[in-house]
Design an enzyme around this catalytic site. Structure first.
Site, PDB file in Angstrom:
ATOM      1  N   GLU A 245      -1.559  -1.540  -2.371  1.00 28.35           N
ATOM      2  CA  GLU A 245      -1.794  -0.093  -2.467  1.00 28.35           C
ATOM      3  C   GLU A 245      -0.484   0.515  -2.960  1.00 28.35           C
ATOM      4  O   GLU A 245       0.456   0.688  -2.190  1.00 28.35           O
ATOM      5  CB  GLU A 245      -2.165   0.491  -1.086  1.00 28.35           C
ATOM      6  CG  GLU A 245      -3.399  -0.116  -0.451  1.00 28.35           C
ATOM      7  CD  GLU A 245      -4.701   0.368  -1.085  1.00 28.35           C
ATOM      8  OE1 GLU A 245      -4.662   1.323  -1.889  1.00 28.35           O
ATOM      9  OE2 GLU A 245      -5.746  -0.225  -0.797  1.00 28.35           O
ATOM     10  N   CYS A 279       1.010   9.347  -1.900  1.00 30.25           N
ATOM     11  CA  CYS A 279       0.737   8.539  -3.099  1.00 30.25           C
ATOM     12  C   CYS A 279      -0.266   9.203  -4.024  1.00 30.25           C
ATOM     13  O   CYS A 279      -0.277   8.948  -5.215  1.00 30.25           O
ATOM     14  CB  CYS A 279       0.250   7.156  -2.686  1.00 30.25           C
ATOM     15  SG  CYS A 279      -1.075   7.263  -1.483  1.00 30.25           S
TER      16      CYS A 279
HETATM   17  P1  NAP Z   1       8.867   0.835  -0.799  1.00 33.35           P
HETATM   18  O1  NAP Z   1      10.305   1.119  -1.007  1.00 33.35           O
HETATM   19  O2  NAP Z   1       8.158  -0.006  -1.780  1.00 33.35           O
HETATM   20  O3  NAP Z   1       8.764   0.193   0.676  1.00 33.35           O
HETATM   21  C1  NAP Z   1       7.518  -0.128   1.236  1.00 33.35           C
HETATM   22  C2  NAP Z   1       7.708  -1.221   2.268  1.00 33.35           C
HETATM   23  O4  NAP Z   1       8.106  -2.413   1.597  1.00 33.35           O
HETATM   24  C3  NAP Z   1       8.793  -0.920   3.293  1.00 33.35           C
HETATM   25  O5  NAP Z   1       8.392  -1.411   4.541  1.00 33.35           O
HETATM   26  C4  NAP Z   1       9.969  -1.716   2.752  1.00 33.35           C
HETATM   27  O6  NAP Z   1      10.920  -2.059   3.722  1.00 33.35           O
HETATM   28  C5  NAP Z   1       9.254  -2.950   2.255  1.00 33.35           C
HETATM   29  N1  NAP Z   1      10.037  -3.763   1.324  1.00 33.35           N
HETATM   30  C6  NAP Z   1      11.084  -3.408   0.561  1.00 33.35           C
HETATM   31  N2  NAP Z   1      11.515  -4.472  -0.152  1.00 33.35           N
HETATM   32  C7  NAP Z   1      10.730  -5.520   0.174  1.00 33.35           C
HETATM   33  C8  NAP Z   1      10.663  -6.879  -0.223  1.00 33.35           C
HETATM   34  N3  NAP Z   1      11.502  -7.396  -1.118  1.00 33.35           N
HETATM   35  N4  NAP Z   1       9.707  -7.665   0.313  1.00 33.35           N
HETATM   36  C9  NAP Z   1       8.833  -7.170   1.216  1.00 33.35           C
HETATM   37  N5  NAP Z   1       8.845  -5.886   1.632  1.00 33.35           N
HETATM   38  C10 NAP Z   1       9.771  -5.063   1.117  1.00 33.35           C
HETATM   39  O7  NAP Z   1       8.017   2.195  -0.684  1.00 33.35           O
HETATM   40  P2  NAP Z   1       8.340   3.509   0.138  1.00 33.35           P
HETATM   41  O8  NAP Z   1       9.459   4.244  -0.511  1.00 33.35           O
HETATM   42  O9  NAP Z   1       8.427   3.217   1.587  1.00 33.35           O
HETATM   43  O10 NAP Z   1       6.968   4.314  -0.068  1.00 33.35           O
HETATM   44  C11 NAP Z   1       6.699   5.072  -1.200  1.00 33.35           C
HETATM   45  C12 NAP Z   1       5.821   4.334  -2.173  1.00 33.35           C
HETATM   46  O11 NAP Z   1       4.621   3.928  -1.526  1.00 33.35           O
HETATM   47  C13 NAP Z   1       5.365   5.208  -3.324  1.00 33.35           C
HETATM   48  O12 NAP Z   1       5.399   4.479  -4.514  1.00 33.35           O
HETATM   49  C14 NAP Z   1       3.944   5.577  -2.948  1.00 33.35           C
HETATM   50  O13 NAP Z   1       3.118   5.944  -4.027  1.00 33.35           O
HETATM   51  C15 NAP Z   1       3.491   4.320  -2.309  1.00 33.35           C
HETATM   52  N6  NAP Z   1       2.333   4.557  -1.445  1.00 33.35           N
HETATM   53  C16 NAP Z   1       1.102   4.142  -1.866  1.00 33.35           C
HETATM   54  C17 NAP Z   1      -0.024   4.407  -1.091  1.00 33.35           C
HETATM   55  C18 NAP Z   1      -1.402   3.958  -1.505  1.00 33.35           C
HETATM   56  O14 NAP Z   1      -2.309   4.012  -0.678  1.00 33.35           O
HETATM   57  N7  NAP Z   1      -1.613   3.492  -2.726  1.00 33.35           N
HETATM   58  C19 NAP Z   1       0.121   5.107   0.112  1.00 33.35           C
HETATM   59  C20 NAP Z   1       1.393   5.517   0.493  1.00 33.35           C
HETATM   60  C21 NAP Z   1       2.498   5.245  -0.285  1.00 33.35           C
HETATM   61  P3  NAP Z   1      12.275  -1.200   3.858  1.00 33.35           P
HETATM   62  O15 NAP Z   1      11.844   0.164   4.260  1.00 33.35           O
HETATM   63  O16 NAP Z   1      13.025  -1.950   4.877  1.00 33.35           O
HETATM   64  O17 NAP Z   1      12.941  -1.212   2.514  1.00 33.35           O
END
Ligand code: NAP
Length: 472
Positions: A245, A279
């Site tokens: 997602e 998102c």
């Molecule tokens: P993110 O930076 O991608 O982080 C998401 C999760 O992934 C966090 O728990 C993060 O941990 C973890 N993570 C980071 N690097 C990783 C790796 N190498 N391997 C495994 N996990 C890893 O996203 P965010 O800034 O939290 O959230 C915003 C993004 O989420 C936006 O792009 C938004 O559009 C998207 N989103 C999508 C939806 C949907 O339903 N499609 C809903 C909500 C949000 P850390 O925090 O420790 O880095």
């Protein structure tokens, strides 16, 4: 708070501060998990998966139903915690906690409905003496990685269906907002979940993520987050079930016959909630040239009325972004657009992590504020001439999560629904609307697989085919 691994709440000497984005005050700390913690969690989750697979659907229903009741009873405390760690205004924090009740209750209901079907093998030329039936079985160990922006509800969207489907789940919440997920873990255990049915590991994704997602004991990964992290996980996951997602830059099309007040209300509601960090936030408003000026006139006063400030004060309409560096990104992209011909109609100022709700007009599709995911409280307005041009602009992106059109014209609405490449489509509302009963998920690089308990339970289970070879 402590993290929950192998049936125990554990602490570590190395900790991560959790801060209030409004004033950077430390509200709590969590342990910084390392490789050894990942190993302990996965070993335990393998045992937990055996226990969960043996738990009857009725028991899984009871646990999830009880958890939903506990979430409901703790709405105010959970809402406040969400607001405190994430920065969203308190009313949005409470609403998220209420949504979590729906998500977990909906998952509970699905725990009773997991079924296969009989396959009419006698319809096959060689199938006369065969009887076929499908079974749905748990995947086993599911890893749930969640983003910061809905620290409780998006965890529930993963954990609820995973447990309903009879899996053990390892939660890796976002480092900025781990407290709500830890509270949910407490609630699940209090509701009677077997001790090793859940793990909640706090730690940096960049440090523990690779070990979690590449491990062969993990049979299912459900990830919500950014496109780039999602792509990395897909590369490392190997052969296992994956749900992605990911992000978006959701468009709204305003046709010349649209009710402009209705559009202005919808864009204000769907462009700035949670400081634009949703998102499916409205990011691009593609507006028919004929009504372009009138639409900006209708939108501007509504956005100007969105007061910013401390998210815990009831009067605040838009709180801080999750980190100051995110507000700096929005500021930079707006400035960059202005330097290449766009104009700020309202907003455009930043104070720390607070970015004023902004409308930016005359945006060209190639500007970053239009073609990348902004994830902040600014809406980019671009004119178009024909419906075909509007649909082409809407589709001119790698993303495809949600989109909206405003029109009273059935043919235009139908054309939009058929031709816009997006997982969710809204006629006469903005892209930011979701109910847990719907299949929710993106097309293109917004991801694959669906959430919404009924659909997520399918993603969390495997289909087996059983053939009885009979002699008569
Ligand atoms: P993110 O930076 O991608 O982080 C998401 C999760 O992934 C966090 O728990 C993060 O941990 C973890 N993570 C980071 N690097 C990783 C790796 N190498 N391997 C495994 N996990 C890893 O996203 P965010 O800034 O939290 O959230 C915003 C993004 O989420 C936006 O792009 C938004 O559009 C998207 N989103 C999508 C939806 C949907 O339903 N499609 C809903 C909500 C949000 P850390 O925090 O420790 O880095």
């Amino acid at each position: 708070m402590k993290m929950y691994v192998a049936g125990q709440w554990i602490d570590k000497a190395e900790k991560i501060d959790v801060v209030n984005p409004y004033d950077n005050a430390v509200i709590d700390t969590v342990p910084r998990a390392g490789a050894a913690d990942v190993e302990r969690a996965l070993e335990s989750a393998v045992r937990g998966a055996r226990v969960m697979a043996g738990l009857p659907g009725y028991e899984r229903w009871k646990i999830l139903k009880r958890a939903a009741e506990l979430i409901e009873a703790r709405n105010e405390a959970l809402g406040r915690l969400i607001s405190l760690e994430e920065g969203k205004i308190i009313s949005e924090g409470r609403a998220e906690a209420r949504r979590a009740v729906e998500t977990i209750m909906g998952s509970a209901e699905e725990a009773k409905r997991i079924h296969g079907e009989t396959i009419p093998l006698d319809g096959d030329p060689g199938g006369g003496k065969r009887f076929g039936v499908t079974l749905r079985v748990p995947c086993g160990v599911a890893v749930a990685i969640s983003p910061f922006n809905f620290p409780l509800n998006l965890v529930c969207h993963k954990v609820g269906p995973a447990l309903a489907g009879g899996n053990a789940v390892v939660i890796k919440p976002a480092t900025d907002t781990p407290l709500s997920a830890l509270k949910l873990t407490e609630i699940l255990l209090e509701a009677g979940l077997p001790a090793e049915g859940v793990q909640c590991l706090t730690g940096l994704g960049g440090e523990i993520g690779d070990a979690l997602v590449s491990d062969r004991r993990v049979r299912k990964i459900t990830f919500t987050g950014s496109r780039d992290v999602g792509e990395r996980i897909c590369r490392l996951a190997g052969i296992k079930k994956v749900t992605m997602e990911l992000g978006s830059n959701s468009p709204v099309i305003v046709m010349p016959d649209a009710d402009l007040d209705k559009v202005a209300v919808a864009v204000t509601a769907t462009g700035y909630a949670n400081a634009g960090q949703v998102c499916i936030s409205t990011q691009r408003v593609l507006t028919a040239g004929k009504v372009y000026g009138d639409f900006l006139d209708a939108l501007t006063p509504r956005v100007a009325a969105l007061t910013t400030g401390n998210q815990l004060e009831e009067k605040t309409k838009v709180g801080p972004m999750v980190r100051e560096k995110d507000a700096l990104r929005v500021e930079e992209w707006v400035k960059e657009a202005v330097s290449t011909g766009a104009r700020v109609v309202v907003g455009g100022q930043r104070q720390g992590a607070i970015y004023a709700p902004t409308v930016i007009a005359d945006v060209k599709p190639e500007m970053r504020i239009s073609c990348d995911e902004l994830f902040g409280p600014a809406v980019a307005v671009t004119p178009f001439n024909t419906v075909d041009e509007a649909i082409a602009l809407a589709n001119d992106t790698v993303y495809g999560l949600s989109a909206g059109i405003f029109t009273e014209h059935l043919e235009w609405a139908m054309k939009f629904a058929r031709e816009v490449q997006s997982g969710n489509l809204h006629v006469n509302w903005g892209p930011q609307w979701r109910a847990d009963l719907m299949p929710y998920g993106g097309l293109k690089e917004s991801g694959f697989g669906k959430e919404g308990p009924r659909y997520a339970v399918e993603e969390m289970t495997e289909l087996k085919m059983v053939v009885f070879h009979l002699s008569s």
